[in-house]
Design a protein around this motif. Structure first.
Motif, short mmCIF file in Angstrom:
data_model
loop_
_atom_site.label_atom_id
_atom_site.label_comp_id
_atom_site.label_asym_id
_atom_site.label_seq_id
_atom_site.Cartn_x
_atom_site.Cartn_y
_atom_site.Cartn_z
N ALA A 122 61.66 70.20 12.94
CA ALA A 122 63.10 69.93 12.98
C ALA A 122 63.45 69.10 14.22
N LEU A 123 62.86 69.43 15.35
CA LEU A 123 63.14 68.67 16.58
C LEU A 123 62.64 67.25 16.47
N ILE A 124 61.46 67.09 15.90
CA ILE A 124 60.90 65.74 15.74
C ILE A 124 61.78 64.91 14.81
N ALA A 125 62.35 65.57 13.80
CA ALA A 125 63.23 64.88 12.85
C ALA A 125 64.63 64.67 13.42
N GLY A 126 64.89 65.18 14.61
CA GLY A 126 66.19 64.97 15.25
C GLY A 126 67.25 65.98 14.86
N ASP A 165 63.83 66.05 27.59
CA ASP A 165 63.73 64.77 28.30
C ASP A 165 64.70 63.74 27.73
N ALA A 166 64.81 63.71 26.41
CA ALA A 166 65.73 62.75 25.78
C ALA A 166 67.17 63.07 26.15
N ALA A 167 67.54 64.36 26.10
CA ALA A 167 68.91 64.76 26.46
C ALA A 167 69.18 64.48 27.94
N SER A 168 68.21 64.72 28.80
CA SER A 168 68.38 64.44 30.22
C SER A 168 68.54 62.94 30.47
N TYR A 169 67.79 62.14 29.75
CA TYR A 169 67.89 60.68 29.90
C TYR A 169 69.28 60.20 29.49
N VAL A 170 69.76 60.70 28.37
CA VAL A 170 71.10 60.30 27.91
C VAL A 170 72.16 60.76 28.90
N ALA A 171 72.02 61.99 29.42
CA ALA A 171 72.98 62.50 30.39
C ALA A 171 72.97 61.64 31.66
N ALA A 172 71.79 61.22 32.09
CA ALA A 172 71.70 60.37 33.28
C ALA A 172 72.35 59.02 33.04
N LEU A 173 72.18 58.47 31.84
CA LEU A 173 72.83 57.19 31.52
C LEU A 173 74.35 57.32 31.49
N VAL A 174 74.85 58.41 30.93
CA VAL A 174 76.29 58.64 30.89
C VAL A 174 76.83 58.78 32.30
N LYS A 175 76.13 59.54 33.14
CA LYS A 175 76.57 59.73 34.53
C LYS A 175 76.58 58.40 35.27
N LYS A 176 75.53 57.61 35.08
CA LYS A 176 75.45 56.32 35.75
C LYS A 176 76.58 55.41 35.29
N SER A 177 76.85 55.42 33.99
CA SER A 177 77.92 54.60 33.45
C SER A 177 79.27 55.01 34.02
N LEU A 178 79.53 56.32 34.08
CA LEU A 178 80.79 56.81 34.63
C LEU A 178 80.93 56.44 36.11
N THR A 179 79.85 56.56 36.84
CA THR A 179 79.88 56.25 38.26
C THR A 179 80.16 54.76 38.47
N GLU A 180 79.48 53.92 37.71
CA GLU A 180 79.68 52.49 37.87
C GLU A 180 81.07 52.07 37.42
N THR A 181 81.59 52.69 36.39
CA THR A 181 82.93 52.36 35.92
C THR A 181 83.97 52.75 36.95
N ARG A 182 83.80 53.89 37.57
CA ARG A 182 84.75 54.39 38.56
C ARG A 182 84.76 53.50 39.81
N ALA A 183 83.58 52.97 40.16
CA ALA A 183 83.47 52.18 41.38
C ALA A 183 83.67 50.69 41.13
N GLU A 184 83.99 50.30 39.94
CA GLU A 184 84.14 48.90 39.60
C GLU A 184 85.22 48.25 40.49
N GLY A 185 84.86 47.15 41.05
CA GLY A 185 85.81 46.40 41.86
C GLY A 185 85.85 46.81 43.32
N MET A 186 85.04 47.76 43.75
CA MET A 186 85.01 48.17 45.16
C MET A 186 83.77 47.57 45.80
N TYR A 187 84.01 46.81 46.88
CA TYR A 187 82.91 46.15 47.55
C TYR A 187 82.97 46.45 49.04
N GLY A 188 81.79 46.53 49.62
CA GLY A 188 81.69 46.75 51.06
C GLY A 188 81.74 45.42 51.81
#
Length: 168
Positions: free
Chosen positions: A55-59, A125-148
């Protein structure tokens, strides 16, 4: 007189001693009910682990709560049947004709357990990867337009999951 056409007709009937039919080995005596139920519980648990891995292999990760419940039930069945067999003083000896069946059931359970663990690890591992991508996307979206000062993009908030929870 007609010519015989078959070899048996030419040779006549041979008086051979009749062969004794080799007796088929007798099937082993049936197992006592507590040992039979223990083996059945082991085989059932192995089949359940295989089913979960498939079942897991089939998603079908949405079926995990059902598998968790069924594994708890199977664990209880294995423990109960083992207690009943131990209370009756029953065990498999090395010379027992059923020892091979017990060894095969345990080996199948070990293989199924390893396969199941690999499938669960891959799903994690797949769920962790997706969670990391979502977190990265949220972080980058929040910081958009801020430059040092150097012109590099900077984040304007806490990058932890707790920081994401507080800011949204």
């Amino acid at each position: 007189m007609a010519e015989p056409h078959r070899l048996a007709d030419r040779l006549g009937r041979l008086d051979r001693p009749r062969r004794r039919r080799e007796s088929e080995p007798e099937p082993p005596a049936p197992l006592p009910p507590p040992l039979e139920s223990w083996l059945a519980a082991i085989e059932s648990l192995a089949a359940l682990l295989e089913e979960e891995a498939e079942a897991l292999i089939a998603g079908h990760g949405d079926r995990l709560p059902e598998f968790i419940r069924r594994k708890h039930e199977a664990e209880g069945a294995v423990k109960d049947s083992a207690r009943q067999a131990a209370a009756a003083g029953l065990a498999f000896g090395k010379a027992s004709p059923h020892a091979a069946r017990a060894a095969a059931a345990i080996a199948a359970l070990e293989r199924a357990g390893r396969r199941n663990a690999e499938a669960l690890a891959a799903a994690h591992d797949a769920a962790s990867y997706v969670a990391a991508l979502v977190k990265k996307s949220l972080t980058e979206t929040r910081a958009e337009g801020m430059y040092g000062r150097s012109g590099r993009a900077v984040a304007g908030h806490d990058r932890t999951v707790a920081g994401l929870d507080d800011s949204y």
